[in-house]
Motif scaffolding. Structure first.
Motif, PDB file in Angstrom:
ATOM      1  N   ALA A 123       0.831  -1.207   0.000  1.00 51.50           N
ATOM      2  CA  ALA A 123       0.000   0.000   0.000  1.00 51.50           C
ATOM      3  C   ALA A 123       0.858   1.246   0.000  1.00 51.50           C
ATOM      4  CB  ALA A 123      -0.915  -0.014   1.222  1.00 51.50           C
ATOM      5  N   SER A 154     -11.253  -7.673  17.036  1.00 52.00           N
ATOM      6  CA  SER A 154     -11.726  -7.263  15.698  1.00 52.00           C
ATOM      7  C   SER A 154     -11.910  -8.483  14.804  1.00 52.00           C
ATOM      8  CB  SER A 154     -10.716  -6.316  15.047  1.00 52.00           C
ATOM      9  OG  SER A 154     -10.451  -5.222  15.880  1.00 52.00           O
ATOM     10  N   ALA A 201     -15.165  -9.043  11.065  1.00 55.06           N
ATOM     11  CA  ALA A 201     -15.019  -7.915  10.146  1.00 55.06           C
ATOM     12  C   ALA A 201     -14.109  -8.224   8.966  1.00 55.06           C
ATOM     13  CB  ALA A 201     -14.476  -6.704  10.904  1.00 55.06           C
ATOM     14  N   PHE A 202     -13.182  -9.146   9.140  1.00 52.45           N
ATOM     15  CA  PHE A 202     -12.190  -9.379   8.082  1.00 52.45           C
ATOM     16  C   PHE A 202     -12.433 -10.695   7.341  1.00 52.45           C
ATOM     17  CE2 PHE A 202      -9.770  -7.373  11.727  1.00 52.45           C
ATOM     18  CZ  PHE A 202     -10.040  -6.076  11.314  1.00 52.45           C
ATOM     19  N   ALA A 230     -13.194  -7.714   1.076  1.00 46.03           N
ATOM     20  CA  ALA A 230     -13.423  -6.266   1.229  1.00 46.03           C
ATOM     21  C   ALA A 230     -13.102  -5.825   2.654  1.00 46.03           C
ATOM     22  CB  ALA A 230     -14.869  -5.938   0.881  1.00 46.03           C
ATOM     23  N   GLY A 231     -13.554  -6.609   3.613  1.00 45.39           N
ATOM     24  CA  GLY A 231     -13.267  -6.267   5.007  1.00 45.39           C
ATOM     25  C   GLY A 231     -11.792  -6.420   5.337  1.00 45.39           C
ATOM     26  N   GLN A 273      -9.307  -5.769   3.599  1.00 48.62           N
ATOM     27  CA  GLN A 273      -8.504  -4.635   3.124  1.00 48.62           C
ATOM     28  C   GLN A 273      -8.281  -3.595   4.213  1.00 48.62           C
ATOM     29  OE1 GLN A 273     -10.173  -3.021  -0.479  1.00 48.62           O
ATOM     30  NE2 GLN A 273     -10.335  -5.044  -1.422  1.00 48.62           N
ATOM     31  N   LEU A 274      -9.201  -3.525   5.177  1.00 51.33           N
ATOM     32  CA  LEU A 274      -9.058  -2.535   6.249  1.00 51.33           C
ATOM     33  C   LEU A 274      -7.812  -2.794   7.083  1.00 51.33           C
ATOM     34  CD1 LEU A 274     -12.755  -2.292   7.499  1.00 51.33           C
ATOM     35  CD2 LEU A 274     -11.542  -0.755   5.950  1.00 51.33           C
ATOM     36  N   THR A 295      -5.053  -1.122   4.346  1.00 52.66           N
ATOM     37  CA  THR A 295      -5.226   0.066   3.506  1.00 52.66           C
ATOM     38  C   THR A 295      -4.789   1.327   4.249  1.00 52.66           C
ATOM     39  OG1 THR A 295      -6.797   1.238   2.123  1.00 52.66           O
ATOM     40  CG2 THR A 295      -7.604   0.483   4.230  1.00 52.66           C
ATOM     41  N   GLN A 296      -4.236   2.265   3.494  1.00 52.69           N
ATOM     42  CA  GLN A 296      -3.721   3.496   4.121  1.00 52.69           C
ATOM     43  C   GLN A 296      -4.551   4.716   3.753  1.00 52.69           C
ATOM     44  OE1 GLN A 296      -0.782   3.283   6.137  1.00 52.69           O
ATOM     45  NE2 GLN A 296      -1.211   1.104   5.882  1.00 52.69           N
ATOM     46  N   THR A 297      -5.552   4.517   2.923  1.00 57.12           N
ATOM     47  CA  THR A 297      -6.398   5.655   2.558  1.00 57.12           C
ATOM     48  C   THR A 297      -7.848   5.300   2.837  1.00 57.12           C
ATOM     49  OG1 THR A 297      -6.385   4.770   0.317  1.00 57.12           O
ATOM     50  CG2 THR A 297      -4.891   6.609   0.800  1.00 57.12           C
ATOM     51  N   PRO A 298      -8.479   5.859   3.820  1.00 54.03           N
ATOM     52  CA  PRO A 298      -7.906   6.807   4.762  1.00 54.03           C
ATOM     53  C   PRO A 298      -7.076   6.068   5.810  1.00 54.03           C
ATOM     54  CG  PRO A 298     -10.172   6.332   5.358  1.00 54.03           C
ATOM     55  CD  PRO A 298      -9.910   5.580   4.092  1.00 54.03           C
ATOM     56  N   ASN A 335      -6.325   4.447   9.033  1.00 53.99           N
ATOM     57  CA  ASN A 335      -7.335   3.989   9.980  1.00 53.99           C
ATOM     58  C   ASN A 335      -6.699   3.257  11.156  1.00 53.99           C
ATOM     59  OD1 ASN A 335      -7.575   0.895   9.594  1.00 53.99           O
ATOM     60  ND2 ASN A 335      -7.476   1.695   7.521  1.00 53.99           N
ATOM     61  N   VAL A 336      -7.445   3.212  12.250  1.00 51.99           N
ATOM     62  CA  VAL A 336      -6.929   2.623  13.493  1.00 51.99           C
ATOM     63  C   VAL A 336      -6.646   1.138  13.336  1.00 51.99           C
ATOM     64  CG1 VAL A 336      -8.018   4.276  15.031  1.00 51.99           C
ATOM     65  CG2 VAL A 336      -9.281   2.242  14.317  1.00 51.99           C
ATOM     66  N   GLU A 395      -0.255  -3.090  12.472  1.00 52.19           N
ATOM     67  CA  GLU A 395       1.182  -2.872  12.293  1.00 52.19           C
ATOM     68  C   GLU A 395       1.900  -2.914  13.642  1.00 52.19           C
ATOM     69  OE1 GLU A 395       2.026   0.539   9.930  1.00 52.19           O
ATOM     70  OE2 GLU A 395       4.178   0.386  10.249  1.00 52.19           O
TER      71      GLU A 395
END
Lengths: 430, 119
Positions: free
Chosen positions: A242, A346, A351-352, A356-357, A359-360, A363-366, A368-369, A375
């Motif tokens: 990303a 989580s 959620a994952f 699609a989920g 990716q959260l 993803t760096q845009t936006p 997100n927590v 990381e």
């Protein structure tokens, strides 16, 4: 659980006063706090893993939570005895941010806010620092010797609560009471729960097992670590890609979703109908109580001459007072526990489970927590274990069919004869 | 898995025989040579030295800084945004006091006030 009690809520307030007050409450007030936190849990219903256990009703808990600090009368003056004023900055239990505004059971309006507490992994990681054994040894030293200086009054209140709530016989009617005549050894039971959920033992489990023999359930999540590490490596590839602007993008959201789903399923399988919920609640509660005590120069820390600038240094200094030592990697443990807890909760929310989920997680845009938290887990996990999750997985194998995915289940360990008999008699119930 | 019969603990009410199970898995294991050295050291400074040697103290990720250049990732869909909001709420409810406590470590207003009230 106590970490969230003193910080999260409509009005955060002064965290230090909140924690100092927590340590001076009457044990029954702390018991009422735990019941109230459980009462308002965010996942009480609508899930296959929701726990149906009822705590004390608000009508029982609220009078206890509303009581002020009252240690006795002052008879020094003539005439009517006076009641000493409550200490300045004292925070009543009901004013703690984590339970402030919860329903009292009487009012027509109910402005309750949901409560939450850490995942069992938090207790597992913090307990690896040996914090439980160290505080246990200090308490024992206070009780039976004068090797340590006599604790101050505020410290006495802390140790009383610790002895009563954590090392004592709990109130039978409480939700967080998980010991009985059929399972007397709470420490052994906690190690069993760790093995059950994560398929791993504490780093010093061998020493504990001598005094607290514990069972390893055959139906445990022995694939947890392999699956988690595979997930973390894939997520790290996602984070790296990303941020790149060129080159091959080998991020695979489907693989991440598959691994997240596998973790979700193995956790959900253990937790169906609220199984292990009370054990987890108890474990994270007592470990967070100890964790809070070393997060700042608390009365107990000061009286043990263990003031320092970080939790692991305080813990080490306390350990030295009783001829123990904490785990050498206590710092990454303290840093890893909370983010890991957040990540696993989580994942357990499902959620994952879809690409699609998933990716959260990277993803760096936006920004997100979720990805920042993932990381941090990858960073601290690598520090704590020495396994580099940022390196690509390399399999040295002569088999062409070798896969980067962990196998669905390892060959189960041969159960001990006694464990077999237990399973036969009691099934998987706990 | 190695099991040894344990004689020291009273049998539970169920009458089921208990065994001491020798642990076989520990992810956060203490490396034997590393830990053996640590066992002889009783100083707090010794731990810090080890942690520095391990790289734990100075390790930073720089994760708060927005990446300067990024591959285009597309906008989040409505469902992804809702999911993100849900996760942020879940994360918020797990916040702890770690961030701010150490700054106040040497200013403890509450315990001294007990002494004042006693006087």
């Amino acid at each position: 659980m106590f970490r969230q009690l003193v910080t999260v809520g409509p009005t955060p307030g002064n965290r230090l006063n909140n924690i100092n007050s927590l340590f001076t409450y009457h044990p029954l007030q702390i018991a009422a706090i735990t019941e109230t936190v459980w009462q308002n849990r965010y996942n009480a219903a609508s899930s296959q893993t929701s726990a149906a256990f009822s705590p004390w009703s608000p009508q029982v808990a609220f009078p206890i939570l509303s009581a002020n600090y009252f240690s006795g009368y002052d008879w020094s003056s003539t005439g009517t005895p006076t009641v000493p004023a409550a200490p300045a900055n004292f925070v009543k239990p009901l004013q703690q941010p984590g339970i402030q505004g919860t329903w009292d059971g009487v009012s027509a309006t109910n402005n309750a806010h949901a409560t939450n507490w850490d995942h069992l992994i938090y207790a597992y990681i913090i307990e690896n620092t040996r914090i439980f054994d160290i505080f246990s040894k200090v308490l024992e030293t206070y009780m039976f010797t004068e090797q340590l200086e006599t604790p101050s009054r505020e410290s006495q209140l802390f140790w009383r609560n610790l002895e009563s709530l954590i090392f004592g016989d709990a109130v039978p009617s409480m939700v967080w009471t998980t010991t009985s005549r059929s399972r007397r050894d709470e420490i052994a039971d906690r190690l069993t729960a760790y093995y059950w959920m994560f398929g791993i033992d504490l780093s010093h489990a061998q020493e504990i097992a001598v005094r607290h023999p514990y069972q390893k359930p055959v139906a445990a999540n022995r694939d947890f670590i392999d699956t988690f590490e595979a997930l973390a490596r894939e997520v790290w590839r996602g984070i790296v890609n990303a941020r790149n602007t060129s080159g091959a993008n080998d991020t695979d959201a489907t693989v991440i979703a598959t691994l997240a789903r596998r973790l979700y399923d193995m956790m959900a399988t253990r937790r169906i109908s609220g199984n292990l919920a009370r054990e987890e609640f108890r474990a994270v509660s007592i470990i967070s109580f100890l964790h809070l005590a070393v997060q700042y120069d608390s009365p107990a820390v000061v009286d043990l001459k263990a003031s320092a600038s970080s939790p692991e240094m305080r813990l080490q200094k306390i350990a030295e007072r009783v001829n123990l030592t904490c785990h050498v990697k206590s710092k990454p443990f303290f840093d890893l526990a909370a983010p890991f807890s957040t990540l696993l909760q989580s994942i357990e929310s499902g959620a994952f489970n879809t690409p699609a989920g998933a990716q959260l997680l990277y993803t760096q845009t936006p920004p997100n927590v979720v990805s920042r938290n993932a990381e941090e887990v990858i960073d601290q996990y690598s520090l704590a274990t020495g396994r580099d999750l940022k390196a690509r997985s390399v399999l040295v194998s002569g088999h062409a069919s070798a896969s980067s995915m962990p196998s669905l289940r390892r060959t189960p360990a041969v159960p001990a004869p006694a464990a077999r008999r237990l399973e036969g008699q009691n099934g998987a119930s706990h | 898995m190695k099991t040894d019969k344990h004689q020291g603990k009273p049998a539970p009410e169920t009458g089921v025989e208990r065994t001491t199970t020798t642990p076989e898995t520990a992810v956060f294991r203490e490396e034997s040579s590393f830990f053996a050295t640590e066992q002889t050291s009783v100083s707090a400074a010794g731990v810090m030295t080890n942690q520095e040697a391990y790289g734990a103290v100075e390790y930073t990720t720089g994760r708060d800084e927005a990446p300067a250049r990024q591959r285009y990732q597309g906008d989040l869909s409505e469902s992804q945004l809702r999911l993100l909001q849900h996760l942020e709420r879940l994360t918020y409810s797990l916040h702890g006091p770690e961030e701010s406590l150490d700054r106040h470590s040497y200013n403890r207003p509450f315990p001294p006030s007990i002494r004042i009230d006693r006087m």
